[in-house]
Design an enzyme around this catalytic site. Structure first.
Site, PDB file in Angstrom:
ATOM      1  N   HIS A 365       0.795  -1.240   0.000  1.00 48.29           N
ATOM      2  CA  HIS A 365       0.000   0.000   0.000  1.00 48.29           C
ATOM      3  C   HIS A 365       0.817   1.275   0.000  1.00 48.29           C
ATOM      4  O   HIS A 365       0.246   2.361   0.024  1.00 48.29           O
ATOM      5  CB  HIS A 365      -0.910   0.051   1.229  1.00 48.29           C
ATOM      6  CG  HIS A 365      -2.028  -0.936   1.192  1.00 48.29           C
ATOM      7  ND1 HIS A 365      -3.279  -0.623   0.707  1.00 48.29           N
ATOM      8  CD2 HIS A 365      -2.081  -2.224   1.563  1.00 48.29           C
ATOM      9  CE1 HIS A 365      -4.053  -1.682   0.810  1.00 48.29           C
ATOM     10  NE2 HIS A 365      -3.351  -2.672   1.327  1.00 48.29           N
ATOM     11  N   LYS A 566      -7.800  14.290   4.930  1.00 51.39           N
ATOM     12  CA  LYS A 566      -6.989  13.070   4.902  1.00 51.39           C
ATOM     13  C   LYS A 566      -6.000  13.185   6.049  1.00 51.39           C
ATOM     14  O   LYS A 566      -5.868  14.251   6.649  1.00 51.39           O
ATOM     15  CB  LYS A 566      -6.254  12.914   3.564  1.00 51.39           C
ATOM     16  CG  LYS A 566      -5.584  14.196   3.067  1.00 51.39           C
ATOM     17  CD  LYS A 566      -4.974  14.025   1.666  1.00 51.39           C
ATOM     18  CE  LYS A 566      -5.922  14.311   0.530  1.00 51.39           C
ATOM     19  NZ  LYS A 566      -6.249  13.130  -0.273  1.00 51.39           N
ATOM     20  N   ARG A 567      -5.275  12.083   6.346  1.00 50.91           N
ATOM     21  CA  ARG A 567      -4.249  12.178   7.374  1.00 50.91           C
ATOM     22  C   ARG A 567      -3.288  13.313   7.048  1.00 50.91           C
ATOM     23  O   ARG A 567      -3.008  13.570   5.875  1.00 50.91           O
ATOM     24  CB  ARG A 567      -3.495  10.849   7.483  1.00 50.91           C
ATOM     25  CG  ARG A 567      -4.319   9.752   8.113  1.00 50.91           C
ATOM     26  CD  ARG A 567      -4.755  10.106   9.520  1.00 50.91           C
ATOM     27  NE  ARG A 567      -3.619  10.077  10.418  1.00 50.91           N
ATOM     28  CZ  ARG A 567      -3.355   9.091  11.274  1.00 50.91           C
ATOM     29  NH1 ARG A 567      -4.174   8.075  11.388  1.00 50.91           N
ATOM     30  NH2 ARG A 567      -2.294   9.151  12.057  1.00 50.91           N
ATOM     31  N   LYS A 572       1.467  14.518   1.681  1.00 47.69           N
ATOM     32  CA  LYS A 572       0.129  14.891   1.186  1.00 47.69           C
ATOM     33  C   LYS A 572      -0.007  16.405   0.991  1.00 47.69           C
ATOM     34  O   LYS A 572      -0.970  16.892   0.425  1.00 47.69           O
ATOM     35  CB  LYS A 572      -0.953  14.389   2.143  1.00 47.69           C
ATOM     36  CG  LYS A 572      -1.017  12.856   2.238  1.00 47.69           C
ATOM     37  CD  LYS A 572      -2.107  12.411   3.207  1.00 47.69           C
ATOM     38  CE  LYS A 572      -2.074  10.922   3.519  1.00 47.69           C
ATOM     39  NZ  LYS A 572      -2.820  10.099   2.537  1.00 47.69           N
ATOM     40  N   THR A 677      -8.188   7.060  -1.745  1.00 45.68           N
ATOM     41  CA  THR A 677      -9.527   6.522  -1.966  1.00 45.68           C
ATOM     42  C   THR A 677     -10.584   7.592  -1.746  1.00 45.68           C
ATOM     43  O   THR A 677     -11.681   7.495  -2.292  1.00 45.68           O
ATOM     44  CB  THR A 677      -9.796   5.322  -1.030  1.00 45.68           C
ATOM     45  OG1 THR A 677      -9.262   5.625   0.255  1.00 45.68           O
ATOM     46  CG2 THR A 677      -9.170   4.059  -1.566  1.00 45.68           C
ATOM     47  N   LYS A 681     -14.397   8.891  -3.634  1.00 47.59           N
ATOM     48  CA  LYS A 681     -15.652   9.240  -2.959  1.00 47.59           C
ATOM     49  C   LYS A 681     -16.116  10.622  -3.406  1.00 47.59           C
ATOM     50  O   LYS A 681     -17.301  10.848  -3.665  1.00 47.59           O
ATOM     51  CB  LYS A 681     -15.460   9.195  -1.444  1.00 47.59           C
ATOM     52  CG  LYS A 681     -15.057   7.821  -0.940  1.00 47.59           C
ATOM     53  CD  LYS A 681     -14.548   7.836   0.499  1.00 47.59           C
ATOM     54  CE  LYS A 681     -13.864   6.498   0.809  1.00 47.59           C
ATOM     55  NZ  LYS A 681     -13.154   6.519   2.103  1.00 47.59           N
TER      56      LYS A 681
HETATM   57  O1  73E Z   1      -2.559   5.866  -0.804  1.00 50.53           O
HETATM   58  C1  73E Z   1      -3.136   5.233   0.321  1.00 50.53           C
HETATM   59  C2  73E Z   1      -4.043   4.104  -0.166  1.00 50.53           C
HETATM   60  O2  73E Z   1      -5.139   4.622  -0.871  1.00 50.53           O
HETATM   61  C3  73E Z   1      -2.039   4.670   1.221  1.00 50.53           C
HETATM   62  O3  73E Z   1      -1.253   5.729   1.723  1.00 50.53           O
HETATM   63  C4  73E Z   1      -2.668   3.905   2.376  1.00 50.53           C
HETATM   64  O4  73E Z   1      -3.472   2.852   1.814  1.00 50.53           O
HETATM   65  C5  73E Z   1      -4.556   3.307   1.025  1.00 50.53           C
HETATM   66  C6  73E Z   1      -5.364   2.109   0.585  1.00 50.53           C
HETATM   67  O5  73E Z   1      -4.683   1.348  -0.362  1.00 50.53           O
HETATM   68  C7  73E Z   1      -1.636   3.327   3.281  1.00 50.53           C
HETATM   69  N1  73E Z   1      -1.739   3.215   4.615  1.00 50.53           N
HETATM   70  C8  73E Z   1      -0.619   2.620   5.042  1.00 50.53           C
HETATM   71  N2  73E Z   1       0.143   2.372   4.014  1.00 50.53           N
HETATM   72  N3  73E Z   1      -0.488   2.825   2.902  1.00 50.53           N
HETATM   73  C9  73E Z   1      -0.292   2.276   6.420  1.00 50.53           C
HETATM   74  C10 73E Z   1       1.000   1.841   6.751  1.00 50.53           C
HETATM   75  C11 73E Z   1       1.294   1.544   8.046  1.00 50.53           C
HETATM   76  C12 73E Z   1       0.333   1.639   9.041  1.00 50.53           C
HETATM   77  C13 73E Z   1      -0.945   2.041   8.711  1.00 50.53           C
HETATM   78  C14 73E Z   1      -1.246   2.367   7.398  1.00 50.53           C
END
Ligand code: 73E
Length: 833
Positions: A365, A566-567, A572, A677, A681
């Protein structure tokens, strides 16, 4: 005497009790309330009543699946960001009419009652919410599948503002009970940690015995997941950690009482809190413990069900079960499945390796290098000694195999390549320490590896796992993320949903979002545009109400509602957004009152949590609130520009904000946001996007028509070079001016903002790693394009309609169908209604 069991009459469901009576009954017998209900009561009564329908549907589905014995997909995830359940359950089960009517009879409004529910916030952000959307789609598509995770006692912290700074408060979400879960007292597994590993002779065979020094019990809680427009209700099984001694009351004898209490605390600590970190995992031991805890319980659970039907025919396992690893967090599953089949079931290594790699798949991710989980060998060997051994053997086999495979390379090159691909390797920052690279373990141990948007999957193949891709090209896939159109359009924006249904003459788009393309024919139709605009207006009024409630201010509802939620993260680039808002403010200040009247008014909203230890992100939040404090009070400009930070951004807040948004910002440095994501939305809700050529923005632009999207900034391919040249970059004079303003104290808190200013200017501190300065000018230009477009409302509305019309691809139903066909090989199995 034997009870005559056949004589027991089990009523098939509570369906025959009218909903208002049932709600009152629940309040009377579960809560001791007799009339005089509060809204919170109405929520409780309604939920406990709806719960029974949910359980009926759950039971039917699972009886059916038990009979059919189809292949199951198990989605292993440390996070499930479910949000609220009442509305979703009532609508997905098709009970909305009945319960709205019931509540009316009792004197309540469904929407207000639903508002009394607390979010289930067992996730940080996109990754956890994706898991929740996937469950909705898995159920809706009748796919036999469950989620498995942790029942955190405290979910994502609540964010409050104190003098404009973030403060974190605990999320105490379970105190009033949770009608959406079902404790399974008969489903418990032991999970061990630490201790020692021995070989013992058993007949003529040598067996491995792990004796943990610490044991806890994983207690199952089921959270039924209703599909929409189907009788299928699937399941999210979450594990709670409880002490062993809860089984064994004899340990509570006088002398052992203290120890027993300590043991309870230690056990409960495992499922107590969600790590509030997004995109960068925390390398804390407790986190590894959490990961192993839920993986171990989940695998034992699946194997015990498998064995009940198929005995020891484990070669059949890959045809009956597959597991999706949601990022590296559950990757210890590779070693745990090996251990269970080797040590507990007594199979041999080669057979077990074949079964394991057939059953597991891994989704990456994030490309952030610091986000790839690596555990010190020392930590793992202490906490999970047997797993460490297994990983060592896997790595030996792997590197040996690699040696053979890379035969053609020159010896030196070959040694280097093998070292680079080793699952266990040196810590580059501390040569003394060896690390287990969990991503490499996941890649080697899985059948399929996927990224979450087209550009991201290319980066996965060409950069982060390129060595692996060269060896196993067919292992790597793309599965572009999606979101559920139920929660994120139909249920959160019923006004728009009913306009769409009325226009298309069918509500089939809720299950088949490609049908939304039918709206394209109306995009330029003035009468339709007027209706479309009226819906947006009503949703904006709701958001304005919320801003009033939180900040006490009335906002201009004819202004452009410009949102970034967003976070908070440097990549970002909320900071870039703030800089452009300050620039806009300064331009407005320079204008005459007449000129101002011609400007596009904006209400800017920023929301999101900063990880508690992420200092720079917290400074960004303070910058937002400080700039807002100045702008929102300025009598000359406040009609034209506002900036609000909405605290405690979460799923339910998103459900209010997104339908009201006209412009949303997705402005990460190209190549850094794997997918995103919320962009999907917003698109579904007819919100225009200003964004970089990054993540799913690219595919959204392709589906919407690239000319309808405000794209700006450098491309991912340029980033490496630009970073090298960053020292010599000539910043825009407007940028320099803004830096002087912040440094000079235009928004107060000079000292606190200094590191922020330095992070994007001072080579020693930050080097502007995320290239804000490089994208600044093109961003301001794109913002001017936004203004120009907004002045032409008919063009704006046309685009807005084109966004919704082009959002068909981004349903998580599409994503899940692709996973089911290309990776899981599971097929629908629907119970009869
Ligand atoms: O771009 C997003 C993505 O849409 C990405 O940053 C996020 O996952 C979303 C769903 O695919 C994400 N979260 C984490 N890594 N990628 C993450 C890593 C460690 C702890 C918690 C979350």
């Amino acid at each position: 005497a034997e009870l005559d069991k056949t004589a027991a009459v089990v009523p098939e469901s509570t369906a025959l009790v009218p909903a208002p009576v049932d709600i009152a009954n629940k309040l009377r017998y579960l809560f001791g309330r007799n009339g005089d209900y509060t809204v919170a009561d109405a929520y409780q009564g309604t939920s406990w009543s709806v719960r029974e329908k949910l359980i009926d549907s759950f039971n039917k589905t699972h009886e059916h699946w038990k009979k059919e014995d189809p292949k199951f997909i198990y989605y292993l995830s440390a996070e499930f960001l479910m949000g609220r359940s009442l509305i979703n359950t009532v609508y997905n089960l098709g009970l909305e009419g009945e319960y709205a009517e019931a509540l009316n009879q009792l004197g309540y409004e469904m929407e207000k009652v639903a508002d009394a529910e607390r979010d289930a916030a067992l996730g940080n952000g996109g990754l956890g919410r994706l898991a929740a959307c996937f469950l909705d789609s898995i159920a809706t598509l009748d796919l036999p599948g469950w989620g498995y995770g942790i029942r955190y006692k405290y979910g994502m912290f609540k964010q409050a503002l104190k003098n404009g700074y973030q403060v974190e408060l605990p999320d105490i979400w379970l105190t009033k009970g949770n009608p959406w879960e079902l404790r399974r007292d008969d489903v418990k597994f032991e999970v061990g940690f630490g201790g020692r590993v021995e070989r013992r002779k058993q007949g003529n065979k040598e067996v491995t015995v792990w004796t943990p020094s610490e044991k806890v019990v994983a207690q199952a809680y089921d959270n039924p997941i209703p599909g929409f427009n189907t009788p299928t209700t699937s399941n999210l099984r979450l594990w709670d950690a409880v002490p062993l001694t809860e089984f064994d009351l004899s340990a509570f004898n006088a002398g052992d009482y203290d120890r027993a209490m300590l043991e309870r605390e230690r056990a409960e600590g495992i499922s107590a809190v969600l790590y509030p970190n997004d995109s960068t995992p925390e390398g804390k031991e407790l986190r590894l413990k959490q990961q192993y805890f839920f993986v171990c319980a989940s695998l034992q659970d699946v194997l015990s069900r498998f064995k009940a039907v198929h005995g020891n025919n484990f070669d059949l396992l890959p045809e009956k079960a597959c597991f999706q690893l949601n990022d590296t967090h559950p990757t210890i599953a590779v070693a745990e499945l090996m251990r269970l089949l080797l040590d507990v079931e007594g199979l041999d290594w080669d057979q077990v390796w074949t079964i394991t790699t057939k059953c597991l798949n891994y989704t990456n991710h994030t490309v952030m290098p610091e986000a790839l989980e690596k555990w010190p060998v020392k930590v793992m060997a202490k906490m999970l000694p047997r797993h460490m051994e297994i990983i060592e053997v896997i790595n030996e086999g792997w590197t040996k195999w690699l040696g053979g495979h890379l035969n053609d390379l020159a010896p030196e090159e070959r040694t280097k390549r093998i070292a680079a691909m080793s699952i266990i390797h040196e810590n580059p920052w501390n040569k003394e320490e060896m690390l287990v690279n969990m991503a490499y373990l996941a890649v080697v141990g899985s059948s399929a590896v996927n990224g979450v948007a087209a550009i991201h999957s290319n980066i996965v193949k060409d950069e982060i796992f390129n060595d692996f891709y060269q060896i196993f090209p067919s292992k790597f896939q793309n599965k572009t993320n999606g979101v559920t159109p139920r929660r994120w359009l139909a249920w959160c924006n019923p006004e728009l949903a009913s306009l769409i249904t009325g226009t298309l003459g069918t509500s089939e788009w809720i299950n088949d979002t490609e049908k939304l393309a039918g709206l394209r024919a109306y995009a330029s139709d003035k009468a339709f545009q007027a209706k479309w605009a009226a819906v947006k207006k009503a949703k904006k009024a709701k958001l304005a109400e919320l801003i009033k409630k939180v900040h006490g201010d009335e906002v201009n509802q004819n202004a452009l509602f410009d949102i970034q939620i967003k976070r908070i993260h440097e990549y970002k680039r909320q900071y870039l957004n703030v800089l452009s808002i300050i620039w806009r403010y300064k331009q407005l200040k320079k204008m005459s009152p007449e000129e101002r009247k011609k400007a596009v008014a904006r209400v800017c909203v920023i929301g999101g949590k900063a990880a508690s230890a992420y200092d720079m992100a917290k400074r960004i939040i303070r910058l937002v609130t400080a700039v807002g404090d100045v702008i929102n009070k300025d009598p000359e400009t406040k009609e034209y520009l506002r900036l609000y930070f909405l605290p405690d951004y979460n799923v339910s807040l998103a459900e209010t904000i997104i339908p009201a948004a006209e412009l949303s910002q997705h402005i990460s440095t190209a190549g850094t946001e794997a997918s995103g994501t919320s962009n999907m939305k917003f698109q579904m809700n007819g919100c225009l996007i200003i964004g970089t050529w990054d993540g799913a923005n690219i595919e959204i632009a392709e589906e919407t028509g690239i000319d309808n999207v405000f794209v700006f900034g450098v491309r991912a391919e340029e980033i490496t070079q630009l970073r090298k040249e960053r020292k010599n970059f000539k910043t825009d004079p407007r940028w320099d001016e803004l830096m002087r303003d912040i440094e000079g104290g235009m928004f107060g808190d000079k000292d606190y903002f200094k590191p922020l200013v330095d992070s994007v200017n001072n080579m020693k501190v930050g080097n502007d790693w995320f290239l804000l300065a490089n994208d600044f000018a093109s961003y301001l230009k794109a913002q001017e394009d936004v203004d120009a477009c907004y002045k032409d409302q008919s063009e704006w509305l046309r685009r807005s309609i084109m966004y919704t019309a082009g959002s068909g691809k981004f349903s998580s139903d599409r994503t899940i169908r692709e996973y089911a066909e290309d990776i899981w090989h599971v097929t629908p199995s629907r119970p009869t209604a």
